[in-house]
Design a protein around this motif. Structure first.
Motif, PDB file in Angstrom:
ATOM      1  N   ALA A  22       3.206  -3.534 -11.046  1.00 21.36           N
ATOM      2  CA  ALA A  22       3.334  -2.644  -9.893  1.00 21.36           C
ATOM      3  C   ALA A  22       3.922  -1.303 -10.309  1.00 21.36           C
ATOM      4  CB  ALA A  22       4.197  -3.304  -8.813  1.00 21.36           C
ATOM      5  N   MET A  23       3.882  -0.339  -9.372  1.00 18.63           N
ATOM      6  CA  MET A  23       4.369   1.005  -9.660  1.00 18.63           C
ATOM      7  C   MET A  23       4.768   1.710  -8.376  1.00 18.63           C
ATOM      8  SD  MET A  23       2.277   4.194 -11.434  1.00 18.63           S
ATOM      9  CE  MET A  23       1.228   4.530 -10.008  1.00 18.63           C
ATOM     10  N   TRP A  24       5.891   2.406  -8.423  1.00 19.73           N
ATOM     11  CA  TRP A  24       6.252   3.361  -7.383  1.00 19.73           C
ATOM     12  C   TRP A  24       5.850   4.738  -7.896  1.00 19.73           C
ATOM     13  CZ3 TRP A  24       9.671  -0.646  -8.529  1.00 19.73           C
ATOM     14  CH2 TRP A  24      10.028  -1.486  -7.463  1.00 19.73           C
ATOM     15  N   ASP A  25       5.080   5.476  -7.133  1.00 19.31           N
ATOM     16  CA  ASP A  25       4.565   6.775  -7.562  1.00 19.31           C
ATOM     17  C   ASP A  25       5.167   7.872  -6.694  1.00 19.31           C
ATOM     18  OD1 ASP A  25       3.157   8.910  -8.518  1.00 19.31           O
ATOM     19  OD2 ASP A  25       1.187   8.223  -7.834  1.00 19.31           O
ATOM     20  N   PHE A  26       5.822   8.856  -7.327  1.00 15.97           N
ATOM     21  CA  PHE A  26       6.459   9.947  -6.590  1.00 15.97           C
ATOM     22  C   PHE A  26       5.726  11.269  -6.749  1.00 15.97           C
ATOM     23  CE2 PHE A  26       9.737   6.738  -6.938  1.00 15.97           C
ATOM     24  CZ  PHE A  26      10.270   6.754  -5.661  1.00 15.97           C
ATOM     25  N   ASP A  27       4.455  11.211  -7.156  1.00 20.47           N
ATOM     26  CA  ASP A  27       3.576  12.393  -7.192  1.00 20.47           C
ATOM     27  C   ASP A  27       4.148  13.535  -8.023  1.00 20.47           C
ATOM     28  OD1 ASP A  27       1.680  11.197  -5.453  1.00 20.47           O
ATOM     29  OD2 ASP A  27       2.949  11.694  -3.740  1.00 20.47           O
ATOM     30  N   HIS A  28       4.754  13.212  -9.144  1.00 16.95           N
ATOM     31  CA  HIS A  28       5.321  14.260  -9.993  1.00 16.95           C
ATOM     32  C   HIS A  28       4.369  14.726 -11.084  1.00 16.95           C
ATOM     33  CE1 HIS A  28       9.831  13.191  -9.057  1.00 16.95           C
ATOM     34  NE2 HIS A  28       9.153  13.605  -8.001  1.00 16.95           N
ATOM     35  N   ARG A  46      -0.524  -2.575  -8.931  1.00 19.38           N
ATOM     36  CA  ARG A  46      -0.455  -2.367  -7.494  1.00 19.38           C
ATOM     37  C   ARG A  46       0.569  -1.283  -7.182  1.00 19.38           C
ATOM     38  NH1 ARG A  46       1.597  -6.602  -2.802  1.00 19.38           N
ATOM     39  NH2 ARG A  46       1.320  -5.176  -1.059  1.00 19.38           N
ATOM     40  N   GLN A  47       0.200  -0.337  -6.336  1.00 15.31           N
ATOM     41  CA  GLN A  47       1.134   0.715  -5.937  1.00 15.31           C
ATOM     42  C   GLN A  47       2.027   0.222  -4.806  1.00 15.31           C
ATOM     43  OE1 GLN A  47      -0.532   4.613  -5.781  1.00 15.31           O
ATOM     44  NE2 GLN A  47       1.027   5.401  -4.395  1.00 15.31           N
ATOM     45  N   LEU A  48       3.318   0.464  -4.942  1.00 15.78           N
ATOM     46  CA  LEU A  48       4.295   0.008  -3.965  1.00 15.78           C
ATOM     47  C   LEU A  48       4.773   1.147  -3.082  1.00 15.78           C
ATOM     48  CD1 LEU A  48       6.525  -2.216  -6.304  1.00 15.78           C
ATOM     49  CD2 LEU A  48       4.701  -2.987  -4.768  1.00 15.78           C
ATOM     50  N   ARG A  49       5.088   0.827  -1.846  1.00 15.64           N
ATOM     51  CA  ARG A  49       5.738   1.789  -0.968  1.00 15.64           C
ATOM     52  C   ARG A  49       7.222   1.819  -1.296  1.00 15.64           C
ATOM     53  NH1 ARG A  49       2.757  -1.294   2.533  1.00 15.64           N
ATOM     54  NH2 ARG A  49       4.669  -2.233   3.363  1.00 15.64           N
ATOM     55  N   LEU A  50       7.881   2.862  -0.838  1.00 14.67           N
ATOM     56  CA  LEU A  50       9.286   3.059  -1.181  1.00 14.67           C
ATOM     57  C   LEU A  50      10.156   1.890  -0.742  1.00 14.67           C
ATOM     58  CD1 LEU A  50      11.393   4.888  -2.442  1.00 14.67           C
ATOM     59  CD2 LEU A  50      11.607   6.061  -0.241  1.00 14.67           C
ATOM     60  N   ASN A  51       9.843   1.300   0.418  1.00 14.01           N
ATOM     61  CA  ASN A  51      10.688   0.226   0.944  1.00 14.01           C
ATOM     62  C   ASN A  51      10.291  -1.155   0.428  1.00 14.01           C
ATOM     63  OD1 ASN A  51       8.282   0.055   2.316  1.00 14.01           O
ATOM     64  ND2 ASN A  51       9.212  -0.455   4.290  1.00 14.01           N
ATOM     65  N   ALA A  80       6.200  -7.108 -14.172  1.00 14.01           N
ATOM     66  CA  ALA A  80       6.895  -5.867 -14.530  1.00 14.01           C
ATOM     67  C   ALA A  80       6.363  -4.721 -13.677  1.00 14.01           C
ATOM     68  CB  ALA A  80       6.705  -5.552 -16.010  1.00 14.01           C
ATOM     69  N   ALA A  81       7.241  -3.789 -13.376  1.00 13.29           N
ATOM     70  CA  ALA A  81       6.868  -2.609 -12.594  1.00 13.29           C
ATOM     71  C   ALA A  81       7.460  -1.370 -13.250  1.00 13.29           C
ATOM     72  CB  ALA A  81       7.370  -2.743 -11.155  1.00 13.29           C
ATOM     73  N   MET A  82       7.009  -0.219 -12.801  1.00 10.54           N
ATOM     74  CA  MET A  82       7.513   1.045 -13.355  1.00 10.54           C
ATOM     75  C   MET A  82       7.690   2.056 -12.240  1.00 10.54           C
ATOM     76  SD  MET A  82       3.961   2.003 -15.274  1.00 10.54           S
ATOM     77  CE  MET A  82       2.385   1.714 -14.452  1.00 10.54           C
ATOM     78  N   ILE A  83       8.540   3.037 -12.497  1.00  9.58           N
ATOM     79  CA  ILE A  83       8.762   4.141 -11.567  1.00  9.58           C
ATOM     80  C   ILE A  83       8.144   5.382 -12.188  1.00  9.58           C
ATOM     81  CG2 ILE A  83      10.487   5.570 -10.413  1.00  9.58           C
ATOM     82  CD1 ILE A  83      12.378   3.167 -10.482  1.00  9.58           C
TER      83      ILE A  83
END
Length: 268
Positions: A22-28, A46-51, A80-83
């Motif tokens: 999974a991944m949290w994406d902050f559009d940077h 899989r892309q995760l929402r912030l919450n 495993a996930a990444m930010i």
């Protein structure tokens, strides 16, 4: 009924690789060049929402320890996930709202991606995620992640083969850190040795130049002036040594021991 169909935030589910990613994406970053977004489009991540939360390890700038084989059971069970964020914009990331318990950092590794090839600590999302699996002892998943990129199939693993092997042999985060520090110290010693060899070579040539009248005629100051404005890659080793000695170029050695030459800035 609502509970049955509710999106289970803490269980992203397995993909074709058989492990939750999974991944949290902050559009940077540039979406066209983002390796993390490519993995999302391919259905690998899989892309995760912030919450949303994640129960596996999370590769995060706010990690409190490095990933190691001690995380293997956790990764096999929960993945495993990444930010995905920029180091230059960490203040813009609401880390407190990211529901992650097992935050991890990666040890020293060198990027193989086209943007930062050969640069340490500059891994992109795909490389970071793959590295975690190589380190915990699940290399087939790391290879499967990198196989989604033409530049990454084998390149990242081969470039970091010795380091990844050392890290994968460590049973704990402390062991990984020690292996990292030993490697960096070795690389620094080799870089210093290369710089000394270059200095010795320049000194030897200085002696041979002063004792050879014919050499001064073929390699005149005018020729050196011309070389000083040339592409360093087109200048012979002997002539480059002379330019370094004259202060027209300087040698730069990275942690991997690679020597490059850059034109020296004129004195003010």
């Amino acid at each position: 009924m609502g509970r049955k169909h509710r999106d289970n935030a803490d269980s992203p589910g397995e993909n074709a690789l058989g492990v939750p990613l999974a991944m949290w994406d902050f559009d940077h970053c540039d979406p066209k060049r983002c390796s993390g977004r490519r993995l999302v489009r391919l259905g690998v991540v899989r892309q995760l929402r912030l919450n949303q939360g994640f129960r596996g390890i999370v590769l995060s700038p706010v990690g409190t320890g490095v990933v190691s084989r001690a995380d293997a059971a956790l990764v096999r069970q929960h993945g495993a996930a990444m930010i995905d964020c920029s180091w230059a914009r960490l203040d813009d990331v609401p880390f407190a709202r990211i529901r992650a318990t097992h935050n991890r950092l990666l040890p020293y590794l060198v990027a193989a991606n086209p943007v930062n090839y050969g640069r340490p600590w500059r891994l992109n999302c795909a490389e970071a995620l793959a590295a975690a699996f190589f380190i915990v002892g699940w290399p087939e998943i790391g290879d499967a992640i990198m196989a989604n990129f033409k530049w990454g199939h084998h390149a990242f693993r081969e470039l970091n083969a010795a380091l990844l092997d050392k890290y994968a042999r460590c049973e704990s985060a402390d062991g990984v850190l020690q292996a990292q520090n030993d490697w960096i110290a070795m690389a620094d010693r080799e870089a210093m040795a290369r710089e000394q060899q270059l200095a010795d070579y320049a000194q030897i040539n200085a002696g041979s130049d002063s004792g050879s009248g014919s050499d001064s005629g073929s390699d005149s100051d005018a020729g050196s002036e011309s070389d000083a404005g040339s592409d360093p890659g087109q200048i012979s080793e002997r002539r480059m040594a002379r330019l370094v000695r004259q202060g027209r170029y300087r040698a730069v050695t990275d942690r991997l021991g690679n020597v490059t030459y850059v034109k020296a800035e004129p004195a003010p």
